[in-house]
Design a protein around this motif. Structure first.
Motif, PDB file in Angstrom:
ATOM      1  N   PHE A  92      15.530 -21.117  -2.467  1.00 35.44           N
ATOM      2  CA  PHE A  92      14.933 -21.160  -3.795  1.00 35.44           C
ATOM      3  C   PHE A  92      14.406 -19.774  -4.158  1.00 35.44           C
ATOM      4  CE2 PHE A  92      15.117 -25.720  -3.903  1.00 35.44           C
ATOM      5  CZ  PHE A  92      14.951 -26.106  -2.584  1.00 35.44           C
ATOM      6  N   TRP A  93      14.479 -19.467  -5.470  1.00 37.13           N
ATOM      7  CA  TRP A  93      14.055 -18.157  -5.954  1.00 37.13           C
ATOM      8  C   TRP A  93      13.053 -18.288  -7.093  1.00 37.13           C
ATOM      9  CZ3 TRP A  93      15.544 -13.727  -3.561  1.00 37.13           C
ATOM     10  CH2 TRP A  93      16.650 -13.807  -2.703  1.00 37.13           C
ATOM     11  N   GLY A  94      12.134 -17.342  -7.135  1.00 43.00           N
ATOM     12  CA  GLY A  94      11.247 -17.232  -8.269  1.00 43.00           C
ATOM     13  C   GLY A  94      11.906 -16.450  -9.382  1.00 43.00           C
ATOM     14  N   GLN A  95      11.180 -16.290 -10.488  1.00 41.22           N
ATOM     15  CA  GLN A  95      11.754 -15.626 -11.657  1.00 41.22           C
ATOM     16  C   GLN A  95      11.634 -14.110 -11.566  1.00 41.22           C
ATOM     17  OE1 GLN A  95       8.777 -16.911 -11.525  1.00 41.22           O
ATOM     18  NE2 GLN A  95       7.417 -15.386 -12.457  1.00 41.22           N
ATOM     19  N   GLY A  96      10.838 -13.630 -10.643  1.00 38.17           N
ATOM     20  CA  GLY A  96      10.689 -12.191 -10.440  1.00 38.17           C
ATOM     21  C   GLY A  96       9.476 -11.630 -11.145  1.00 38.17           C
ATOM     22  N   THR A  97       8.923 -10.574 -10.566  1.00 40.72           N
ATOM     23  CA  THR A  97       7.802  -9.867 -11.165  1.00 40.72           C
ATOM     24  C   THR A  97       8.061  -8.368 -11.059  1.00 40.72           C
ATOM     25  OG1 THR A  97       5.377  -9.633 -11.194  1.00 40.72           O
ATOM     26  CG2 THR A  97       6.400  -9.882  -9.042  1.00 40.72           C
ATOM     27  N   GLN A  98       7.823  -7.649 -12.134  1.00 40.48           N
ATOM     28  CA  GLN A  98       8.134  -6.225 -12.183  1.00 40.48           C
ATOM     29  C   GLN A  98       7.035  -5.412 -11.501  1.00 40.48           C
ATOM     30  OE1 GLN A  98      10.923  -4.531 -13.613  1.00 40.48           O
ATOM     31  NE2 GLN A  98      10.002  -2.764 -12.568  1.00 40.48           N
ATOM     32  N   VAL A  99       7.461  -4.516 -10.647  1.00 41.06           N
ATOM     33  CA  VAL A  99       6.560  -3.527 -10.037  1.00 41.06           C
ATOM     34  C   VAL A  99       7.084  -2.147 -10.428  1.00 41.06           C
ATOM     35  CG1 VAL A  99       5.740  -2.496  -7.892  1.00 41.06           C
ATOM     36  CG2 VAL A  99       5.871  -4.996  -8.125  1.00 41.06           C
ATOM     37  N   THR A 100       6.234  -1.372 -11.056  1.00 37.52           N
ATOM     38  CA  THR A 100       6.598  -0.024 -11.471  1.00 37.52           C
ATOM     39  C   THR A 100       5.612   0.967 -10.889  1.00 37.52           C
ATOM     40  OG1 THR A 100       7.526  -0.858 -13.556  1.00 37.52           O
ATOM     41  CG2 THR A 100       7.057   1.498 -13.428  1.00 37.52           C
ATOM     42  N   VAL A 101       6.143   1.957 -10.169  1.00 38.55           N
ATOM     43  CA  VAL A 101       5.305   2.972  -9.538  1.00 38.55           C
ATOM     44  C   VAL A 101       5.607   4.308 -10.204  1.00 38.55           C
ATOM     45  CG1 VAL A 101       4.599   4.046  -7.381  1.00 38.55           C
ATOM     46  CG2 VAL A 101       5.416   1.673  -7.390  1.00 38.55           C
ATOM     47  N   SER A 102       4.607   4.876 -10.831  1.00 36.61           N
ATOM     48  CA  SER A 102       4.798   6.147 -11.519  1.00 36.61           C
ATOM     49  C   SER A 102       4.466   7.304 -10.585  1.00 36.61           C
ATOM     50  CB  SER A 102       3.918   6.208 -12.762  1.00 36.61           C
ATOM     51  OG  SER A 102       2.554   6.150 -12.400  1.00 36.61           O
ATOM     52  N   SER A 103       5.176   8.409 -10.790  1.00 37.44           N
ATOM     53  CA  SER A 103       4.960   9.589  -9.919  1.00 37.44           C
ATOM     54  C   SER A 103       3.884  10.500 -10.473  1.00 37.44           C
ATOM     55  CB  SER A 103       6.267  10.348  -9.768  1.00 37.44           C
ATOM     56  OG  SER A 103       6.760  10.729 -11.032  1.00 37.44           O
ATOM     57  N   ASN A 124       0.839  -1.199   0.000  1.00 44.96           N
ATOM     58  CA  ASN A 124       0.000   0.000   0.000  1.00 44.96           C
ATOM     59  C   ASN A 124       0.873   1.247   0.000  1.00 44.96           C
ATOM     60  OD1 ASN A 124      -2.299  -1.667   0.213  1.00 44.96           O
ATOM     61  ND2 ASN A 124      -2.203  -1.625   2.458  1.00 44.96           N
ATOM     62  N   SER A 125       0.268   2.357  -0.319  1.00 45.91           N
ATOM     63  CA  SER A 125       0.973   3.652  -0.331  1.00 45.91           C
ATOM     64  C   SER A 125       2.287   3.540  -1.094  1.00 45.91           C
ATOM     65  CB  SER A 125       1.228   4.119   1.113  1.00 45.91           C
ATOM     66  OG  SER A 125       0.022   4.243   1.822  1.00 45.91           O
ATOM     67  N   LEU A 126       2.215   2.982  -2.273  1.00 50.16           N
ATOM     68  CA  LEU A 126       3.424   2.746  -3.056  1.00 50.16           C
ATOM     69  C   LEU A 126       4.076   4.052  -3.476  1.00 50.16           C
ATOM     70  CD1 LEU A 126       2.169  -0.316  -5.064  1.00 50.16           C
ATOM     71  CD2 LEU A 126       4.302  -0.241  -3.764  1.00 50.16           C
ATOM     72  N   LYS A 127       5.403   4.022  -3.536  1.00 51.32           N
ATOM     73  CA  LYS A 127       6.202   5.185  -3.899  1.00 51.32           C
ATOM     74  C   LYS A 127       7.036   4.846  -5.140  1.00 51.32           C
ATOM     75  CE  LYS A 127       6.833   6.275   1.020  1.00 51.32           C
ATOM     76  NZ  LYS A 127       7.829   6.501   2.098  1.00 51.32           N
ATOM     77  N   PRO A 128       7.437   5.843  -5.887  1.00 47.23           N
ATOM     78  CA  PRO A 128       8.289   5.568  -7.062  1.00 47.23           C
ATOM     79  C   PRO A 128       9.545   4.778  -6.704  1.00 47.23           C
ATOM     80  CG  PRO A 128       7.454   7.790  -7.179  1.00 47.23           C
ATOM     81  CD  PRO A 128       7.033   7.259  -5.843  1.00 47.23           C
ATOM     82  N   GLU A 129      10.077   5.005  -5.503  1.00 49.52           N
ATOM     83  CA  GLU A 129      11.288   4.273  -5.099  1.00 49.52           C
ATOM     84  C   GLU A 129      11.030   2.802  -4.800  1.00 49.52           C
ATOM     85  OE1 GLU A 129      10.115   7.158  -3.841  1.00 49.52           O
ATOM     86  OE2 GLU A 129      10.472   7.288  -1.652  1.00 49.52           O
ATOM     87  N   ASP A 130       9.781   2.380  -4.817  1.00 47.88           N
ATOM     88  CA  ASP A 130       9.460   0.962  -4.678  1.00 47.88           C
ATOM     89  C   ASP A 130       9.578   0.228  -6.017  1.00 47.88           C
ATOM     90  OD1 ASP A 130       6.834   1.910  -2.444  1.00 47.88           O
ATOM     91  OD2 ASP A 130       8.773   1.052  -1.891  1.00 47.88           O
ATOM     92  N   THR A 131       9.811   0.959  -7.080  1.00 51.26           N
ATOM     93  CA  THR A 131       9.951   0.355  -8.397  1.00 51.26           C
ATOM     94  C   THR A 131      11.142  -0.608  -8.416  1.00 51.26           C
ATOM     95  OG1 THR A 131       8.945   2.218  -9.551  1.00 51.26           O
ATOM     96  CG2 THR A 131      10.424   0.806 -10.830  1.00 51.26           C
ATOM     97  N   ALA A 132      10.883  -1.841  -8.811  1.00 50.11           N
ATOM     98  CA  ALA A 132      11.921  -2.872  -8.806  1.00 50.11           C
ATOM     99  C   ALA A 132      11.338  -4.174  -9.346  1.00 50.11           C
ATOM    100  CB  ALA A 132      12.457  -3.097  -7.401  1.00 50.11           C
ATOM    101  N   VAL A 133      12.216  -5.128  -9.563  1.00 51.24           N
ATOM    102  CA  VAL A 133      11.766  -6.499  -9.781  1.00 51.24           C
ATOM    103  C   VAL A 133      11.691  -7.167  -8.411  1.00 51.24           C
ATOM    104  CG1 VAL A 133      12.250  -8.719 -10.853  1.00 51.24           C
ATOM    105  CG2 VAL A 133      12.816  -6.607 -12.066  1.00 51.24           C
ATOM    106  N   TYR A 134      10.553  -7.725  -8.112  1.00 53.97           N
ATOM    107  CA  TYR A 134      10.325  -8.368  -6.816  1.00 53.97           C
ATOM    108  C   TYR A 134      10.456  -9.882  -6.968  1.00 53.97           C
ATOM    109  CZ  TYR A 134       8.865  -4.015  -4.680  1.00 53.97           C
ATOM    110  OH  TYR A 134       8.851  -2.735  -4.169  1.00 53.97           O
ATOM    111  N   TYR A 135      11.281 -10.469  -6.108  1.00 57.43           N
ATOM    112  CA  TYR A 135      11.559 -11.893  -6.159  1.00 57.43           C
ATOM    113  C   TYR A 135      11.027 -12.592  -4.917  1.00 57.43           C
ATOM    114  CZ  TYR A 135      14.910 -10.702  -9.835  1.00 57.43           C
ATOM    115  OH  TYR A 135      15.513 -10.245 -10.983  1.00 57.43           O
ATOM    116  N   CYS A 136      10.403 -13.714  -5.132  1.00 56.49           N
ATOM    117  CA  CYS A 136       9.977 -14.567  -4.039  1.00 56.49           C
ATOM    118  C   CYS A 136      11.126 -15.494  -3.657  1.00 56.49           C
ATOM    119  CB  CYS A 136       8.765 -15.387  -4.475  1.00 56.49           C
ATOM    120  SG  CYS A 136       8.138 -16.537  -3.238  1.00 56.49           S
ATOM    121  N   ASN A 137      11.274 -15.733  -2.360  1.00 59.96           N
ATOM    122  CA  ASN A 137      12.313 -16.628  -1.862  1.00 59.96           C
ATOM    123  C   ASN A 137      11.711 -17.601  -0.863  1.00 59.96           C
ATOM    124  OD1 ASN A 137      14.416 -16.929   0.666  1.00 59.96           O
ATOM    125  ND2 ASN A 137      15.397 -17.186  -1.320  1.00 59.96           N
ATOM    126  N   ALA A 138      12.190 -18.825  -0.898  1.00 59.57           N
ATOM    127  CA  ALA A 138      11.749 -19.835   0.067  1.00 59.57           C
ATOM    128  C   ALA A 138      12.964 -20.599   0.563  1.00 59.57           C
ATOM    129  CB  ALA A 138      10.753 -20.792  -0.576  1.00 59.57           C
TER     130      ALA A 138
END
Length: 115
Positions: free
Chosen positions: A104-115, A83-97
């Motif tokens: 173990f790692w996932g392939q990643g999912t892109q999160v882009t927050v526009s200002s 919640n309350s996402l900021k532009p600096e949260d923009t990144a590829v997010y990876y799941c880890n277990a």
């Protein structure tokens, strides 16, 4: 063979919300720890949040109060409500277990927050 599949990334305006999901398969055991990491362009991968099989959580200072991690041990699934996402949260997010000494790692999912 353990596989982690992330979903829920996308483009959102600053102040908006996204929910990431990560489903793990291929393990006969529940993972000790599951979590989310992120990597922005030109930066190192960093921890976002983790949750243990007992429900203990840990957050990076930069996301405390804005992000919530939750999990379903029976389904080996972890979620990240952002919640309350900021532009600096923009990144590829990876799941880890983590299972004992294995990680173990996932392939990643892109999160882009526009200002």
């Amino acid at each position: 063979q353990v596989q982690l599949v992330e979903s829920g990334g996308g483009l959102v305006q600053a102040g908006g919300s996204l929910r990431l999901s990560c489903a793990a398969s291929g393990s006969d055991f529940s993972f000790n720890v599951m979590g989310w990491y992120r990597q922005a362009p030109g930066k190192q991968r960093e921890l976002v949040a983790t949750i243990t099989s007992g429900g203990s959580t840990n957050y990076a200072d930069s996301v405390k109060g804005r992000f919530t991690i939750s999990g379903d041990n029976a389904k080996n699934t972890v979620y990240l409500q952002m919640n309350s996402l900021k532009p600096e949260d923009t990144a590829v997010y990876y799941c880890n277990a983590q299972l004992l000494a294995l990680s173990f790692w996932g392939q990643g999912t892109q999160v882009t927050v526009s200002s």
